[in-house]
Enzyme design. Sequence first.
Site, short mmCIF file in Angstrom:
data_model
loop_
_atom_site.label_atom_id
_atom_site.label_comp_id
_atom_site.label_asym_id
_atom_site.label_seq_id
_atom_site.Cartn_x
_atom_site.Cartn_y
_atom_site.Cartn_z
CB CYS A 1 77.83 -10.52 22.95
SG CYS A 1 76.58 -11.00 21.76
CG HIS B 1 77.17 -15.71 23.31
ND1 HIS B 1 75.81 -15.85 23.49
CD2 HIS B 1 77.33 -14.54 22.64
CE1 HIS B 1 75.19 -14.82 22.95
NE2 HIS B 1 76.08 -14.00 22.44
#
Lengths: 352, 352, 352, 352
Positions: free
Chosen positions: B151, B244
């Site tokens: 990710c 993120h």
Amino acid sequence: MSNKIPVAVLASTGSVGQRMISLLDGHPWFEVVEVTASERSEGKTYQEACHWFLSKPMPDYVKNMKLLPTQASALQKAKIVFSALPADIAKEIEPDFAKAGMFLSSNASAYRKDPLVPLLVPEINPDHLDLVELQHKNYGWTGGIITNPNCTTTGFVIPLHAIDQKYHVKQLFAFSMQALSGAGIPGVPSLDIIDNVIPYIGGEEEKLEFEPIKIMGTMQPDSVKYHPMQISAHTNRVAVVDAHTICCTIATEEKPSVEELIDTIENYQVPDVTKTLPSCPKQAIIYHEEPNRPQPRLDRDLENGMATSIGRIRKDTILDYRFVSVSHNTIRGAAGGSILNGELIARRFFGM
Amino acid sequence: MSNKIPVAVLASTGSVGQRMISLLDGHPWFEVVEVTASERSEGKTYQEACHWFLSKPMPDYVKNMKLLPTQASALQKAKIVFSALPADIAKEIEPDFAKAGMFLSSNASAYRKDPLVPLLVPEINPDHLDLVELQHKNYGWTGGIITNPNCTTTGFVIPLHAIDQKYHVKQLFAFSMQALSGAGIPGVPSLDIIDNVIPYIGGEEEKLEFEPIKIMGTMQPDSVKYHPMQISAHTNRVAVVDAHTICCTIATEEKPSVEELIDTIENYQVPDVTKTLPSCPKQAIIYHEEPNRPQPRLDRDLENGMATSIGRIRKDTILDYRFVSVSHNTIRGAAGGSILNGELIARRFFGM
Amino acid sequence: MSNKIPVAVLASTGSVGQRMISLLDGHPWFEVVEVTASERSEGKTYQEACHWFLSKPMPDYVKNMKLLPTQASALQKAKIVFSALPADIAKEIEPDFAKAGMFLSSNASAYRKDPLVPLLVPEINPDHLDLVELQHKNYGWTGGIITNPNCTTTGFVIPLHAIDQKYHVKQLFAFSMQALSGAGIPGVPSLDIIDNVIPYIGGEEEKLEFEPIKIMGTMQPDSVKYHPMQISAHTNRVAVVDAHTICCTIATEEKPSVEELIDTIENYQVPDVTKTLPSCPKQAIIYHEEPNRPQPRLDRDLENGMATSIGRIRKDTILDYRFVSVSHNTIRGAAGGSILNGELIARRFFGM
Amino acid sequence: MSNKIPVAVLASTGSVGQRMISLLDGHPWFEVVEVTASERSEGKTYQEACHWFLSKPMPDYVKNMKLLPTQASALQKAKIVFSALPADIAKEIEPDFAKAGMFLSSNASAYRKDPLVPLLVPEINPDHLDLVELQHKNYGWTGGIITNPNCTTTGFVIPLHAIDQKYHVKQLFAFSMQALSGAGIPGVPSLDIIDNVIPYIGGEEEKLEFEPIKIMGTMQPDSVKYHPMQISAHTNRVAVVDAHTICCTIATEEKPSVEELIDTIENYQVPDVTKTLPSCPKQAIIYHEEPNRPQPRLDRDLENGMATSIGRIRKDTILDYRFVSVSHNTIRGAAGGSILNGELIARRFFGM
């Protein structure tokens, strides 16, 4: 009657000012005799005017002191003055105190770039205090202005210097995750930071890219010669109350093993003149072996918030080494740093 | 009767599995016909076994489906299989599905380094799907294994590729501030992260330093030739639920102006074969002009969580450019990425 | 040309104003034709003046609308006006709009206590709109002022009414844990709430102790007769972005079993006139069986943020029953509530 | 050689155990001579086995102590034993220590309801220690089991008793917002609590509704006569690291003015036998006048975490009074409470 050195705190009711007031409680060398605040609070007692926000209670000594206006002419007794002023006001009035014979230990950024003002970290460059003599000569002051660096610079510059002293740092990529208290009061709105990160702090990256090269510079007869290293920074705000975390990647001239590097850091000795100052941490740099340390909440209070924690020293894939540094931004990086600077001033100019 | 492609979800009750189940609700091409879970839940309905934690409610279609054991032999109908398995189990059993003729779109890291397994980002390298033919030839599979990247890699690799395509990236320093959902359920204890940062995520830096060079590699007759760029990473966990944030500093072969770079990114066009896939974001990369963006909470849901947000493109003081990237880690970086890969598989092998 | 009702939004760039602008995007009955802001922004476009902070992007329709001054005389076209004004300004100017013939659906608290101003929750008391006729008669207005309750009152008053309708509530102890968005922008400083709780919200407890007795009051020819129940409240601020959580303990006249009480709540039917309003949730009250629900992050978005979630209905040890209620404070409790009220106005006075 | 009382800590490496180890560092009366942990850690040194998580560093004295198995037979020297055991194991093995002649100060809930086991709060009921004589007589033990209450009960019971002593509390509605450290390690997953509230803590409300009536009960020759007050509780988990906040609403027999009530609380004197115990706070209850206090982050460390902070004392609209209480859950409410109990034991049975 006390034979301590009389000191004052400027902007004593703000975020950094409160920390100064708290850290000066029971100080072995200093006695707070004057406190100032903005016009709005003038004439009130400290207790009346101050919205105290530290978890350690307001010290008794300050509660009933009258707040003075923040002007050099308002101070009658202080010989050393701690300044928690915002940069713009500092710019305007800090020289007045130096002219009037006071030694100003300032946390403000206003004069950090002045070539004759020391950007002082007693664990690194106590000799930069020589610049004060040049202030006397060139500016005609009888006191002086001494600054401590930005809280984020402070957060990694001591281990960086420990490495540099032996292996000569050439490049630094620094990436910060900074605490909310660095933004003062009221500072960052909660809606902006809960479940969030703000990847920008105005003016901060420029400070990080300049301050270490002055701090780590070499004192020469007429000036500080800046360190030749290159610095690149990303600065970010995260949901942490106190303590900045900085990830650093560096290139060095010499290439010791990681073990040698750790050894160098663990055995770093602060200069002798600094070692016995009351606020100097016993261990300036604490190396953490656990792979997931240092962490701001767990490590910020080591050595009363005056230590720099470091960990994860490892080889880099592009440059030479990587590590993580944590330091308490409002103690080591602001109020505590100013007081430590005040102690070095006291040693040099007041014979302590 | 539906003429959609029958699909299955492995480890369907976990953190990534739930996102898959949710994103597949009402999917125009796929119909979930089989769901699996660990032995403990076998035989229960999805609703009985699943501790649903998404704010969007559990879709009706899945509530009464019986959970099957996670074995290739347990699946009777699915042609495409989405895997949310942990790496160790994936390692062991994912090939069984490929042997049995199923096309596995896996979020697990187990086979990302296998030279014949595509590390697929349809906005970048749809041609890497050619590797599946090599799987048939060399491994004797009749189905195949296709993986999506970690990710955090996903969080910056699309803008990185947009830049690289035109100006050739040579070096990348990446610093991440990663969301809690990336650690799954139960994941990071709250006591470890409130008022804190954890400057370490096991195995993560290695992934970031490898995956982009495979994703951005060139498809050759027998293999993918890796991209020659160098990568160095620091990875950190912060108190953010989803998305993120990655700070990137890069060196490039050519040196366009910042305006040209922004222009290149804003006008990046995904490959034609990808453009019309149902989950492909209309705008793959969204450039934010505000100096303090992108931010995870504000920008993670753009394009249904499938866009990459980017901002703060500026010159670097050591290398060439710096920027900040934000991407939804459990949508774009996991479940949504797997499904987009499944759609590319459907187009190539099922004529959609 | 649209045959929608032309509407305006007052204080359209603030926290609640932005939510209104967002919720009115694509509204089937309303078309935003005028937007106002404070003097500072006058003459700018919405896009120029507004620091947009919602994760859903700013709607296209509003971007280039010119901001008007917040005065009744500045509006030329709007028939229904949504007010996100602060209480003090609302107090001063809201009647001007009503005099000028506009129907004002206000989120401000200024007129909630006015006996002729409906404190309207369409799921509970649509008949209180009769008060507008009394405004015409007694105040000489040709439009009217309609208010929605405080966001915390809204958070529990619908299930409370569902219970009261059948079993007659006599006493209520309400304890709230309120979201940060309720304090607006910039609102609560992050340093005040990270790792903390603030057990005080100025003026809030008084609102909670009054508003339900008016909302749940009985419409009589000349006034609303207040409900006789007693209310005691504690209100607290916690580190949640959106959605208030309220713990309630009640005494009732009749004493049904817990199962009967749950049944009553789950089968609560909103009044027919309300049921088909565009923003009316399909299910006004959602009962959660899991012992640890409802929770603000998981349940606030149900029914597009317009549902009230309730759970943990159980016997009390002193009074009769206890439960927990969760509701989205800036949607159901503010902007969405105002719009739903606007829809009821549209039905009654504009024949929708 | 030390003439301190030799003590042991059971389950010394867990969350409460670590706090005990830390608080016993340099204790004037006690010397830790034995520490135990679960079988997995047996034979390791404390330092090897313990994942230390307090910000105050691990004390030197414990680092190289060998971990013993958690059995009465494994202890050779300790006379007083502090138990941080989980309830189920405590249930099984705590009596063994009492049989073997040790005095167990337990933080576990296992024996709190035993009619012969004191639920001891030295500021309230030191005379309940008489029950230990009944343990000798009826259970044949030569040592004894003494428990401290649940951390949430502890959080409000001292001011409640101060009020009760003079004005007789009849009813209490308690509503808690509890810290994460109360759930131990690993405890609450971060994904469950960031931007959220959990309105449920298993078994907690029952404890709050029972424990005060035992603590505030009257010591009679053969038993404690429970206090007749009624209690109703709602318990909630919030994103706070340490310290519980409890909102209380009470009915009393007598009806003093709010000023009289505040006066009573501020002047509350702990029993003489307790006053001079080393861990007894100088001021047991601290009243805060600011309308928004007490707050967990600001007030939890007062009196080294042993004080109870209280504020917002005001009239109620249904019953008589309302207030807010804050107390450090792992110090006053757990480890510190156990140690204070140990000191009372030392005074009574070891002549300190």
